[in-house]
Design a protein around this motif. Structure first.
Motif, PDB file in Angstrom:
ATOM      1  N   ARG A 410      43.732  22.586  24.082  1.00  0.00           N
ATOM      2  CA  ARG A 410      42.836  22.534  25.219  1.00  0.00           C
ATOM      3  C   ARG A 410      42.815  23.858  25.964  1.00  0.00           C
ATOM      4  N   GLY A 411      41.594  24.398  26.106  1.00  0.00           N
ATOM      5  CA  GLY A 411      41.425  25.614  26.875  1.00  0.00           C
ATOM      6  C   GLY A 411      41.806  26.884  26.152  1.00  0.00           C
ATOM      7  N   TRP A 504      45.818  28.901  30.984  1.00  0.00           N
ATOM      8  CA  TRP A 504      44.449  29.206  30.563  1.00  0.00           C
ATOM      9  C   TRP A 504      43.915  30.430  31.302  1.00  0.00           C
ATOM     10  N   ILE A 505      44.309  30.581  32.561  1.00  0.00           N
ATOM     11  CA  ILE A 505      43.810  31.702  33.362  1.00  0.00           C
ATOM     12  C   ILE A 505      44.625  32.970  33.113  1.00  0.00           C
ATOM     13  N   ALA A 517      44.708  35.162  27.681  1.00  0.00           N
ATOM     14  CA  ALA A 517      44.389  35.078  29.098  1.00  0.00           C
ATOM     15  C   ALA A 517      42.883  35.123  29.305  1.00  0.00           C
ATOM     16  N   LEU A 518      42.459  34.676  30.481  1.00  0.00           N
ATOM     17  CA  LEU A 518      41.036  34.717  30.820  1.00  0.00           C
ATOM     18  C   LEU A 518      40.517  36.147  30.779  1.00  0.00           C
ATOM     19  N   ARG A 519      41.343  37.102  31.196  1.00  0.00           N
ATOM     20  CA  ARG A 519      40.930  38.511  31.166  1.00  0.00           C
ATOM     21  C   ARG A 519      40.611  38.962  29.742  1.00  0.00           C
ATOM     22  N   GLU A 520      41.381  38.503  28.766  1.00  0.00           N
ATOM     23  CA  GLU A 520      41.109  38.853  27.374  1.00  0.00           C
ATOM     24  C   GLU A 520      39.823  38.203  26.884  1.00  0.00           C
ATOM     25  N   ARG A 521      39.544  36.984  27.358  1.00  0.00           N
ATOM     26  CA  ARG A 521      38.315  36.316  26.937  1.00  0.00           C
ATOM     27  C   ARG A 521      37.085  37.009  27.524  1.00  0.00           C
ATOM     28  N   LEU A 522      37.196  37.403  28.792  1.00  0.00           N
ATOM     29  CA  LEU A 522      36.068  38.080  29.428  1.00  0.00           C
ATOM     30  C   LEU A 522      35.892  39.496  28.884  1.00  0.00           C
TER      31      LEU A 522
END
Length: 753
Positions: A410-411, A504-505, A517-522
């Motif tokens: 999840r996530g 997740w964040i 991390a969210l930073r890697e996804r963005l």
């Protein structure tokens, strides 16, 4: 003569052709195997074939033999466990660690994604052979037949098989040498000069193509006579015509009428006894409606077994395999499918661990390239494969694709930012469902998606912008709808849930965890957004207030850090103070009231901090969507997909998850202040245990009547809803026509019309 060949994925019981049509190769392979003793259990004795003769021994002696030298056998872990039980031991000891020639492993390599239990007789049936489970000499026949299959044109992906065999030869896998000889004899493939391992399945999988925006489906009705005729066509000329089944199909057809008005739809509750044939009864009008209106009918079930049965029943409507694949799609939760990015990481870890790990990675890679949909839980993945090569009997039973990190957590998904996104099994299932006539899902997927779309303003049932459009739904096993709704619409504000959101964040802060991390996804998406970096930093900073690594130890020791951990610590103390004296089991619970003032204060602080995190996530999501709309012409399709998916993920976690948690905390505070409980919900604190250790702590909330949100999110939104079951009415025998209980259990009683 049986059919000469069949594609991967054929089920047990359907022979793939008689392998004994080629006696010369078989004789060669049998001679190669003749020097290896074969072992099979037969009742309370163990039969061993060696040097041309068969002898019997006891389980204890058989275990000693297995510990001394390799044998030809079927599923070493299962056989070792059985022998240990027969010998009165707790486990098989070191016996399964010997490099046995396991025909189950050979079967998984040669016939990947082919359904058959790990029994010699079942595997032989796939090859058109009569094989005994108790005759050791038959294991040689089976192994020879499998090697001959490896040399035949029917072998799936021979190039991958060669690369894997070369790779496994370096790990001293017992079958590698014989497989290489079979590939050279049958395919002219030699092992010289190969640098690849064959584990890179993502490089050979086909890419999916985006379906694009689909027009709203039509509203043409289905006539009752048409439904009867379609049902007769599906049944065929040799099937018995049952009038009750015909009446059922006609009644379901009436439900596929156009929507009466903006505020009304059609809901049919249909009870049909076991044996009536209700599956084909509703599939017949559903297929007509989908074909006529260019839309999808969703069939929702409660169990994965019925999902598989439904898929097989639809083959009667579309017997051609290619057409069936286009017309029928199966949707499950993301955690069911292999994640290619996770597989890439885990294959590398398996290969570097032990020779057994390398063999397990190779067999899973063979399956992945042959699988029809990548479903590792209820699809064509052989569950027994997980325990085939593990060290130790006790671990075999607990090993799953999820525990090995092969499925999507999840996530964890980075969507279009993933290098394997265009070949992703999960995305393929999503795209196929957009184009299919019949989508077979389960109650949890349908209810969760419908609730998310409605709460985010993406009403899926009326041609809105949601991920899924539920215009026509059939709920089979409808007597489970109440239970499914109770699970789907419940809330859980626990340490595990909050720590998962933090992960997740911010990414994994514990070396034992995996993820991005969210930073890697963005990645670079925020660089072109005004104040994008500042918005992302605000989300990351707010997430630091969620429970961090080691939160379980800290709340148990009374040294919590931050409002979230303080709340969990006080909730834990609340449960321990009020739970029954007998605390055995997996969970202990305590009513929320009366609340300690310190717990009320902690809830107030936590609610405020969750509000700050929700606001930060909402602002970042809005910025992503703003760039999506303003720069649409300059963005690539990959960038648009990434922006949309990440914005949706942020909104869903912010508005659904955090919004739900805050609502739970506000009810808790209001009830403590006013001493009046909200009678729509039942809420409690709990401590959950796993293997005797505290695993999770927190607050839980359930609807007293979960059919209230069910009616709001699904029943009142879709144009047509059919709820059917063999036991839909819970009634007394003296009131056979009482539908009041069925209306209450399904939520139909909450609809104003």
């Amino acid at each position: 003569m049986m059919r000469a060949c069949a594609p991967p994925g054929r089920c047990y019981g359907e022979a793939m052709g008689s392998i004994e049509d080629s006696p010369e190769p078989l004789r060669t392979y049998r001679e190669a195997l003749s020097a290896v003793p074969a072992m099979a259990a037969a009742g309370r004795e163990v039969r061993i074939s060696e040097d041309g003769s068969v002898s019997a021994t006891d389980a204890r002696s058989a275990l000693l033999r297995l510990g001394e030298r390799p044998h030809l056998l079927c599923h070493a872990i299962l056989l070792g466990g059985r022998l240990a039980l027969m010998a009165g031991r707790r486990g098989p000891g070191e016996a399964p660690l010997v490099r046995n020639l396991d025909v189950a492993a050979l079967f998984a390599f040669v016939l990947p994604a082919t359904g058959a239990p790990p029994l010699p007789s079942a595997m032989g049936a796939v090859l058109g052979l009569e094989i005994s489970d108790t005759e050791p000499d038959d294991l040689r026949r089976l192994a020879a037949a499998l090697l001959a299959r490896a040399a035949s044109p029917e072998l799936h992906a021979p190039q991958q098989a060669l690369e894997l065999a070369v790779f496994l030869q370096g790990s001293r896998w017992p079958w590698a040498g014989l497989i290489l000889k079979a590939l050279e004899a049958g395919h002219g493939l030699t092992p010289s000069g190969y640098q690849r391992t064959g584990l890179e399945v993502w490089e050979h999988l086909p890419e999916w193509e985006e379906a694009g925006p689909q027009p709203p489906p039509g509203s043409q009705p289905v006539g009752t006579d048409e439904a009867r005729a379609e049902l007769l066509h599906i049944l065929g000329p040799n099937r018995e015509k049952r009038e009750a089944q015909m009446r059922y199909a006609a009644e379901v057809a009436r439900a596929f009428a156009p929507r009466p008005s903006e505020t009304e739809n059609t809901v049919l509750l249909a009870e049909a006894g076991t044996g009536l044939g209700k599956t084909l009864g509703y599939l017949a009008p559903a297929a007509i409606w989908a074909r006529r209106n260019a839309g999808a009918v969703w069939i929702s079930t409660y169990t994965k077994n019925l999902q598989r049965q439904l898929k097989e029943e639809t083959r009667r409507i579309w017997p051609d395999p290619d057409r069936h694949r286009r017309r029928v799609a199966v949707r499950k939760g993301r955690e069911n499918y292999m994640c290619l990015l996770n597989a890439q990481e885990r294959f590398a870890a398996f290969s570097a661990s032990t020779p057994r790990g390398a063999a397990l990675a190779a067999l899973i890679a063979r399956w992945a390239l042959a699988s029809s949909d990548g479903d590792m839980v209820g699809g064509d993945f052989p569950a027994w494969l997980m325990g085939l090569l593990v060290d130790g009997h006790s671990g075999a039973a607990q090993l799953t694709p999820m525990s090995l990190g092969l499925t999507d957590r999840r996530g964890e998904c980075s969507y279009a930012a993933c290098p394997h996104f265009r070949k992703c099994f999960i995305e393929k299932a999503r795209v196929r469902s957009q184009r299919a006539d019949i989508v077979i899902a389960n109650h949890a997927v349908v209810l969760t998606q419908a609730a998310a779309d409605l709460m985010l303003g993406e009403k899926s049932g009326r041609g809105g912008s949601g991920e899924t459009e539920f215009t026509r739904i059939v709920f089979d096993e409808g007597h489970h709808l109440f239970e499914a709704a109770d699970s789907s619409f419940s809330g859980h504000l626990t340490g595990m849930e909050m720590a998962e959101l933090r992960r997740w964040i911010r990414g994994p802060e514990d070396r034992r965890q995996r993820g991005r991390a969210l930073r890697e996804r963005l990645n670079d998406l925020v660089e072109d957004i005004r104040d994008g970096s500042a918005l992302l930093k605000a989300v990351e900073l707010a997430a630091t207030r969620l429970p961090a690594a080691g939160w379980r130890r800290r709340i148990a020791e009374g040294t919590p850090q931050g409002a979230a951990e303080v709340f969990l610590h006080l909730a834990r103390s609340h449960v321990l103070a009020r739970a029954p004296a007998n605390r055995a089991g997996t969970e202990i619970e305590a009513d929320c009231h009366p609340l300690d003032p310190a717990l009320v204060e902690a809830a107030e602080r936590l609610e405020a901090e969750l509000g700050e995190l929700r606001g930060a996530m909402g602002r970042l999501a809005a910025a992503l969507l703003r760039r999506l709309h303003e720069d649409a012409k300059d963005l690539t399709s990959t960038e648009r997909n990434r922006l949309e998916s990440l914005a949706r993920s942020l909104r869903r976690r912010g508005e659904l998850m955090l919004g739900g948690w805050r609502a739970m905390l506000r009810r808790l505070m209001a009830e403590a202040e006013e001493d009046v409980q909200d009678d729509r919900f039942v809420e409690w604190f709990s401590i959950q245990y796993a293997h005797g250790q505290e695993f999770d702590t927190g607050l839980h909330s359930h609807w007293v009547d979960p059919t209230v949100p069910l009616a709001e999110c699904v029943l009142g939104v879709a144009d047509t809803v059919v709820v059917t079951s063999a036991t839909l009415r819970d009634r007394r025998t003296d009131v056979p026509d009482d539908w009041q209980s069925a209306e209450m259990r399904t939520g139909a009683s909450h609809l104003p019309w």
